[in-house]
Scaffold this motif. Sequence first.
Motif, short mmCIF file in Angstrom:
data_model
loop_
_atom_site.label_atom_id
_atom_site.label_comp_id
_atom_site.label_asym_id
_atom_site.label_seq_id
_atom_site.Cartn_x
_atom_site.Cartn_y
_atom_site.Cartn_z
N SER A 264 4.14 -10.79 -9.55
CA SER A 264 4.60 -11.69 -10.60
C SER A 264 5.77 -11.09 -11.39
N LEU A 265 5.68 -9.78 -11.67
CA LEU A 265 6.77 -9.12 -12.39
C LEU A 265 8.06 -9.16 -11.58
N TRP A 266 7.94 -8.94 -10.26
CA TRP A 266 9.14 -8.96 -9.41
C TRP A 266 9.74 -10.36 -9.34
N LEU A 267 8.89 -11.35 -9.13
CA LEU A 267 9.39 -12.73 -9.05
C LEU A 267 10.07 -13.15 -10.35
N GLU A 268 9.47 -12.77 -11.47
CA GLU A 268 10.05 -13.09 -12.77
C GLU A 268 11.43 -12.47 -12.92
N PRO B 83 10.40 -2.61 -15.59
CA PRO B 83 9.16 -3.35 -15.84
C PRO B 83 7.92 -2.67 -15.26
N TYR B 84 8.08 -2.05 -14.07
CA TYR B 84 6.94 -1.35 -13.47
C TYR B 84 6.57 -0.11 -14.28
N LYS B 85 7.58 0.60 -14.78
CA LYS B 85 7.31 1.78 -15.59
C LYS B 85 6.60 1.41 -16.89
N GLN B 86 6.93 0.25 -17.42
CA GLN B 86 6.37 -0.17 -18.71
C GLN B 86 5.06 -0.93 -18.57
N ALA B 87 4.67 -1.26 -17.34
CA ALA B 87 3.44 -2.03 -17.13
C ALA B 87 2.22 -1.25 -17.62
N LYS B 88 1.31 -1.91 -18.34
CA LYS B 88 0.12 -1.24 -18.87
C LYS B 88 -0.89 -0.95 -17.77
N ASN C 133 -4.84 -0.96 -4.99
CA ASN C 133 -5.55 0.32 -4.99
C ASN C 133 -5.40 1.06 -3.66
N GLY C 134 -5.53 0.34 -2.55
CA GLY C 134 -5.50 0.99 -1.24
C GLY C 134 -4.35 0.55 -0.37
N ASP C 135 -3.23 0.19 -1.00
CA ASP C 135 -2.10 -0.36 -0.25
C ASP C 135 -0.80 0.12 -0.89
N THR C 136 0.26 0.16 -0.08
CA THR C 136 1.57 0.56 -0.61
C THR C 136 2.24 -0.58 -1.37
N HIS C 137 1.74 -1.80 -1.22
CA HIS C 137 2.40 -2.97 -1.79
C HIS C 137 1.84 -3.34 -3.15
N TRP C 138 2.52 -4.26 -3.81
CA TRP C 138 2.14 -4.67 -5.14
C TRP C 138 0.86 -5.51 -5.16
N ASN C 139 0.20 -5.55 -6.31
CA ASN C 139 -0.88 -6.49 -6.54
C ASN C 139 -0.27 -7.77 -7.12
N GLN D 289 -13.20 4.78 -1.38
CA GLN D 289 -12.83 4.51 -2.77
C GLN D 289 -11.52 3.75 -2.89
N PHE D 290 -10.78 3.67 -1.79
CA PHE D 290 -9.52 2.93 -1.80
C PHE D 290 -9.59 1.66 -0.94
N LYS D 291 -10.79 1.25 -0.63
CA LYS D 291 -10.99 0.02 0.15
C LYS D 291 -10.76 -1.17 -0.77
N ASP D 292 -9.83 -2.01 -0.41
CA ASP D 292 -9.36 -3.06 -1.33
C ASP D 292 -9.11 -4.34 -0.54
N ASP D 293 -9.78 -5.42 -0.90
CA ASP D 293 -9.51 -6.70 -0.25
C ASP D 293 -8.13 -7.18 -0.66
N GLN D 294 -7.39 -7.70 0.28
CA GLN D 294 -6.07 -8.21 -0.01
C GLN D 294 -6.17 -9.48 -0.85
N PRO D 295 -5.49 -9.53 -2.00
CA PRO D 295 -5.64 -10.68 -2.89
C PRO D 295 -4.84 -11.89 -2.41
N VAL D 296 -5.26 -13.04 -2.85
CA VAL D 296 -4.49 -14.27 -2.62
C VAL D 296 -3.88 -14.63 -3.96
N CYS D 297 -2.59 -14.37 -4.11
CA CYS D 297 -1.92 -14.61 -5.39
C CYS D 297 -1.60 -16.10 -5.55
N PRO D 298 -1.64 -16.61 -6.76
CA PRO D 298 -1.39 -18.04 -6.97
C PRO D 298 0.04 -18.42 -6.58
N PRO D 299 0.21 -19.54 -5.89
CA PRO D 299 1.55 -19.96 -5.49
C PRO D 299 2.36 -20.46 -6.67
N SER D 300 3.67 -20.36 -6.54
CA SER D 300 4.56 -20.79 -7.63
C SER D 300 4.91 -22.27 -7.56
#
Length: 333
Positions: free
Chosen positions: A321-325, A299-304, A310-316, A51-62
């Motif tokens: 995007s929130l961190w970079l901003e 910002p993380y606390k306020q994120a909807k 889902n299955g990783d310690t790192h951000w989606n 249930q926590f199997k999650d493909d690692q996303p490819v986030c859009p480059p800046s």
Amino acid sequence: MRFLRYTVLFVALILWVAGLSSTVSHWLYNAGVIVDDYRHGDLYRISALSQFKDDQPVCPPSNRASDTASTHLYIIGDSFSEEQRIGQNDFRVSHYQRVKWGFTQRAQLDPSKRNVLLLETVERHFREHFAQPVNELVVEKDTAQNPTPIQMWWEKLNADYHRSDVEERLASTLFSQDWAFWFKEAKAALTLDWFNRASTGVSLSRDQKNIFLDFDTDTTRKKLSSFSELSDAEVNTLVDSLNSVADRYRQLGFDDVYLSIIPNKATILEPNRGAYNHLIERVQNSPALRVKTVNIYLPYKQAKQSPYLNGDTHWNCQGRSLWLEAVRKQLAI
């Protein structure tokens, strides 16, 4: 029969060497013999809960890097700022250099540019990082006058040979394919359903909808957990250490030094699991702190939606995007 015996022995030898050597394991990975066992998330890798199997996303480059930008950015960071997650193209800078905590790199600052140092650390390791001197980035006046020492072949061999984590590396080499995870998933599901127990190394939220690194929730991990005791005296000591680190790097030529503490996953998704020690807020809001901060906790606390995979310690991608901003706004890059 002899040929088959020697073939099996040769294959076993190659796989064993791959467990010991980074070079050989990378070669087998590029050849497709072994695969990345982190591909579905580091927490899934540990738990094998489907249930926590999650493909690692490819986030859009800046695509913001610029040769004419007036800022040079240096980062001392952990896995959140690794190359596959963050890079020069994410910032409006003309030079970018990152060094990992626990390693050492040399840097030569350009006095005609604005030189900025970002100290990036996940919450669980903040107390460890600043309980000792920070020397990961070595600033030199002229690296041409002090070239990097040439490693002898035996030094390279020793650096490539891993003795401490050989068991884990062998397991990754031998059991990283999908067929192996099928068996692991069956065992993990049975253990959870029958005994209400997940794999050592992870913990589930009370509603079992989220999975965390055990370091984040186990209060016996006194320097790591979000819920371990943190005295005012230790906060003051850590702030003093942070100030000292920033002062030293400013003396070495940096124009600005910033701190970014990225919250543990459990801190955001299950803050009432225990008595949260509020490390991030207490450090960032300390009246004694003389270091500018990138506040991503709020910002993380306020994120909807969850900013974590889902299955990783790192951000989606949203969390990234929130961190970079936040970094771009605070550092003006």
